[in-house]
Design a protein around this motif. Structure first.
Motif, PDB file in Angstrom:
ATOM      1  N   SER A  38       0.847  -1.204   0.000  1.00  0.00           N
ATOM      2  CA  SER A  38       0.000   0.000   0.000  1.00  0.00           C
ATOM      3  C   SER A  38       0.875   1.242   0.000  1.00  0.00           C
ATOM      4  CB  SER A  38      -0.892   0.004   1.248  1.00  0.00           C
ATOM      5  OG  SER A  38      -1.397   1.295   1.510  1.00  0.00           O
ATOM      6  N   VAL A  39       0.429   2.277  -0.737  1.00  0.00           N
ATOM      7  CA  VAL A  39       1.160   3.549  -0.741  1.00  0.00           C
ATOM      8  C   VAL A  39       0.897   4.363   0.526  1.00  0.00           C
ATOM      9  CG1 VAL A  39       1.084   3.661  -3.268  1.00  0.00           C
ATOM     10  CG2 VAL A  39      -0.636   4.921  -1.924  1.00  0.00           C
ATOM     11  N   GLY A  40       0.039   3.857   1.410  1.00  0.00           N
ATOM     12  CA  GLY A  40      -0.272   4.588   2.636  1.00  0.00           C
ATOM     13  C   GLY A  40      -1.619   5.281   2.574  1.00  0.00           C
ATOM     14  N   ASP A  41      -1.923   6.053   3.625  1.00  0.00           N
ATOM     15  CA  ASP A  41      -3.262   6.606   3.828  1.00  0.00           C
ATOM     16  C   ASP A  41      -4.289   5.475   3.936  1.00  0.00           C
ATOM     17  OD1 ASP A  41      -2.330   9.166   3.989  1.00  0.00           O
ATOM     18  OD2 ASP A  41      -3.486   9.945   2.303  1.00  0.00           O
ATOM     19  N   LEU A  42      -4.055   4.612   4.906  1.00  0.00           N
ATOM     20  CA  LEU A  42      -5.004   3.544   5.201  1.00  0.00           C
ATOM     21  C   LEU A  42      -6.277   4.085   5.832  1.00  0.00           C
ATOM     22  CD1 LEU A  42      -2.688   0.861   6.902  1.00  0.00           C
ATOM     23  CD2 LEU A  42      -3.212   1.133   4.465  1.00  0.00           C
ATOM     24  N   ILE A  43      -6.149   5.206   6.534  1.00  0.00           N
ATOM     25  CA  ILE A  43      -7.202   5.636   7.458  1.00  0.00           C
ATOM     26  C   ILE A  43      -7.898   6.920   7.014  1.00  0.00           C
ATOM     27  CG2 ILE A  43      -6.057   4.542   9.403  1.00  0.00           C
ATOM     28  CD1 ILE A  43      -5.117   7.399  10.248  1.00  0.00           C
ATOM     29  N   ASP A  44      -9.005   7.198   7.759  1.00  0.00           N
ATOM     30  CA  ASP A  44      -9.772   8.450   7.724  1.00  0.00           C
ATOM     31  C   ASP A  44     -10.774   8.497   6.570  1.00  0.00           C
ATOM     32  OD1 ASP A  44      -8.229   9.159   9.892  1.00  0.00           O
ATOM     33  OD2 ASP A  44      -6.865  10.436   8.741  1.00  0.00           O
ATOM     34  N   ARG A  45     -11.944   9.018   6.898  1.00  0.00           N
ATOM     35  CA  ARG A  45     -13.042   9.331   5.971  1.00  0.00           C
ATOM     36  C   ARG A  45     -13.912   8.147   5.595  1.00  0.00           C
ATOM     37  NH1 ARG A  45      -8.929  12.816   2.905  1.00  0.00           N
ATOM     38  NH2 ARG A  45      -9.165  14.873   3.847  1.00  0.00           N
ATOM     39  N   GLY A  46     -13.378   6.950   5.466  1.00  0.00           N
ATOM     40  CA  GLY A  46     -14.162   5.796   5.027  1.00  0.00           C
ATOM     41  C   GLY A  46     -14.819   5.046   6.174  1.00  0.00           C
ATOM     42  N   GLU A  47     -15.393   3.904   5.839  1.00  0.00           N
ATOM     43  CA  GLU A  47     -16.272   3.159   6.743  1.00  0.00           C
ATOM     44  C   GLU A  47     -15.562   2.493   7.923  1.00  0.00           C
ATOM     45  OE1 GLU A  47     -15.837  -0.897   4.130  1.00  0.00           O
ATOM     46  OE2 GLU A  47     -17.035   0.783   3.467  1.00  0.00           O
ATOM     47  N   ASP A  48     -14.298   2.046   7.716  1.00  0.00           N
ATOM     48  CA  ASP A  48     -13.690   1.189   8.740  1.00  0.00           C
ATOM     49  C   ASP A  48     -12.165   1.308   8.702  1.00  0.00           C
ATOM     50  OD1 ASP A  48     -13.129  -0.678  10.664  1.00  0.00           O
ATOM     51  OD2 ASP A  48     -14.053  -2.381   9.627  1.00  0.00           O
ATOM     52  N   SER A  49     -11.652   2.414   9.205  1.00  0.00           N
ATOM     53  CA  SER A  49     -10.207   2.643   9.176  1.00  0.00           C
ATOM     54  C   SER A  49      -9.455   1.605   9.998  1.00  0.00           C
ATOM     55  CB  SER A  49      -9.882   4.046   9.700  1.00  0.00           C
ATOM     56  OG  SER A  49     -10.317   5.029   8.788  1.00  0.00           O
ATOM     57  N   GLY A 101     -10.027  12.481  10.738  1.00  0.00           N
ATOM     58  CA  GLY A 101      -9.701  11.574  11.817  1.00  0.00           C
ATOM     59  C   GLY A 101     -10.759  11.438  12.897  1.00  0.00           C
ATOM     60  N   ARG A 102     -11.746  12.314  12.921  1.00  0.00           N
ATOM     61  CA  ARG A 102     -12.737  12.307  13.995  1.00  0.00           C
ATOM     62  C   ARG A 102     -13.496  10.982  14.071  1.00  0.00           C
ATOM     63  NH1 ARG A 102     -15.135  16.055  17.615  1.00  0.00           N
ATOM     64  NH2 ARG A 102     -16.236  14.723  19.081  1.00  0.00           N
ATOM     65  N   ARG A 103     -13.845  10.433  12.928  1.00  0.00           N
ATOM     66  CA  ARG A 103     -14.590   9.164  12.916  1.00  0.00           C
ATOM     67  C   ARG A 103     -13.752   8.038  13.522  1.00  0.00           C
ATOM     68  NH1 ARG A 103     -17.784   6.878   7.584  1.00  0.00           N
ATOM     69  NH2 ARG A 103     -18.606   4.964   8.485  1.00  0.00           N
ATOM     70  N   VAL A 104     -12.462   8.014  13.204  1.00  0.00           N
ATOM     71  CA  VAL A 104     -11.572   6.992  13.762  1.00  0.00           C
ATOM     72  C   VAL A 104     -11.464   7.163  15.270  1.00  0.00           C
ATOM     73  CG1 VAL A 104      -9.285   5.941  13.626  1.00  0.00           C
ATOM     74  CG2 VAL A 104     -10.262   7.048  11.607  1.00  0.00           C
ATOM     75  N   PHE A 105     -11.257   8.386  15.699  1.00  0.00           N
ATOM     76  CA  PHE A 105     -11.103   8.679  17.123  1.00  0.00           C
ATOM     77  C   PHE A 105     -12.353   8.293  17.903  1.00  0.00           C
ATOM     78  CE2 PHE A 105     -11.662  11.772  20.639  1.00  0.00           C
ATOM     79  CZ  PHE A 105     -10.597  11.353  21.436  1.00  0.00           C
ATOM     80  N   ASP A 106     -13.516   8.610  17.372  1.00  0.00           N
ATOM     81  CA  ASP A 106     -14.772   8.333  18.069  1.00  0.00           C
ATOM     82  C   ASP A 106     -15.064   6.840  18.183  1.00  0.00           C
ATOM     83  OD1 ASP A 106     -15.250  11.012  18.493  1.00  0.00           O
ATOM     84  OD2 ASP A 106     -16.626  11.243  16.799  1.00  0.00           O
ATOM     85  N   GLU A 107     -14.595   6.059  17.217  1.00  0.00           N
ATOM     86  CA  GLU A 107     -14.958   4.641  17.171  1.00  0.00           C
ATOM     87  C   GLU A 107     -13.931   3.725  17.836  1.00  0.00           C
ATOM     88  OE1 GLU A 107     -15.638   3.802  13.047  1.00  0.00           O
ATOM     89  OE2 GLU A 107     -17.514   4.942  12.972  1.00  0.00           O
ATOM     90  N   ALA A 108     -12.727   4.231  18.121  1.00  0.00           N
ATOM     91  CA  ALA A 108     -11.662   3.381  18.653  1.00  0.00           C
ATOM     92  C   ALA A 108     -11.492   3.578  20.155  1.00  0.00           C
ATOM     93  CB  ALA A 108     -10.346   3.690  17.942  1.00  0.00           C
TER      94      ALA A 108
END
Length: 240
Positions: A38-49, A101-108
């Motif tokens: 992967s070139v990176g940017d696995l996380i943020d904005r999508g359904e399941d970081s 990043g807010r969605r990741v932070f809220d769900e983890a």
């Protein structure tokens, strides 16, 4: 730096941004491969970081450090560090939260966040393959690195990481003369004037970021390239 060896067929995947279902569909579409990078940017904005992170680890997918991983490191190292007044406020005002990043932070959980930071800090700036394309060694990274005068391929890992913020944020594209062929992402190709969610392909590089997390006519696809054939594989966005 990482290098590859003894691989016959490598799938190089563009910016995923939490789109786990899209990633799985793309990998299925590509068929059997020997390695995935992967070139990176696995996380943020999508359904399941966090699901993307776990999937990459469980399936031995090697990942380059992206700017979203770097933003998360910077924000969470403070938040997870020693207590001081207003550190949550500082996190919520961080570049990471402002960039999805807010969605990741809220769900983890805090344990998940710590695991994420620890994992991100192991990611290399680039991965060098054993392949040659257009008479150039093939290198995978988050942003285009073959436009630097700085001799990246002979730099130490410590030196590279000390300049990580610069490397993962660069918006420049592959140049006409370079010391390596660069596969990268980071800047959606429609921003460069390319229509139809197509990758940017040149003699010295491929930009794979076709904005898979976005619902628009010139974005909305996850793009990958297979080495050594240079075949392009795309999957329409399935994430929400």
């Amino acid at each position: 730096m990482e290098t590859t060896s003894n691989y016959k067929k490598i799938l190089c995947v563009g910016d995923i941004h939490g789109c786990l279902s899209t990633l799985k569909a793309l990998i299925a579409k590509a068929g059997p491969v020997d390695s995935i990078i992967s070139v990176g940017d696995l996380i943020d904005r999508g359904e399941d970081s966090f699901g993307v992170i776990k999937y990459c680890i469980e399936n031995n997918i090697r990942v380059c450090l992206g700017n979203h991983e770097q933003m998360a490191i910077e924000a969470l190292k403070v938040y997870l560090g020693p207590a001081y007044p207003f550190k949550r406020m500082d996190l919520l005002d961080s570049d990471w939260i402002a960039n999805g990043g807010r969605r990741v932070f809220d769900e983890a959980s805090k344990e998940d966040l710590q695991f994420m930071v620890d994992y991100f800090q192991t990611l290399p700036i680039y991965i060098k393959t054993d392949y040659i394309h257009n008479d150039l060694p093939v290198v995978i990274s988050h942003t285009c690195l073959n436009n630097y005068v700085y001799d990246i391929l002979n730099a130490s890992q410590e030196d590279l990481k000390s300049h990580a913020k610069s490397f993962v944020w660069s918006r420049t594209q592959a140049v006409s003369v370079a010391s390596f062929f660069n596969i990268y992402g980071h800047t959606p190709t429609d921003y460069l004037g390319i229509k139809g969610a197509a990758p940017r392909i040149s003699e010295t590089g491929v930009n794979l970021d076709t904005g898979c997390v976005y619902d628009s006519k010139d974005r909305g696809k996850l793009t990958a390239v297979i080495l050594p054939s240079m075949e392009i594989i795309q999957q329409e966005r399935l994430c929400v």
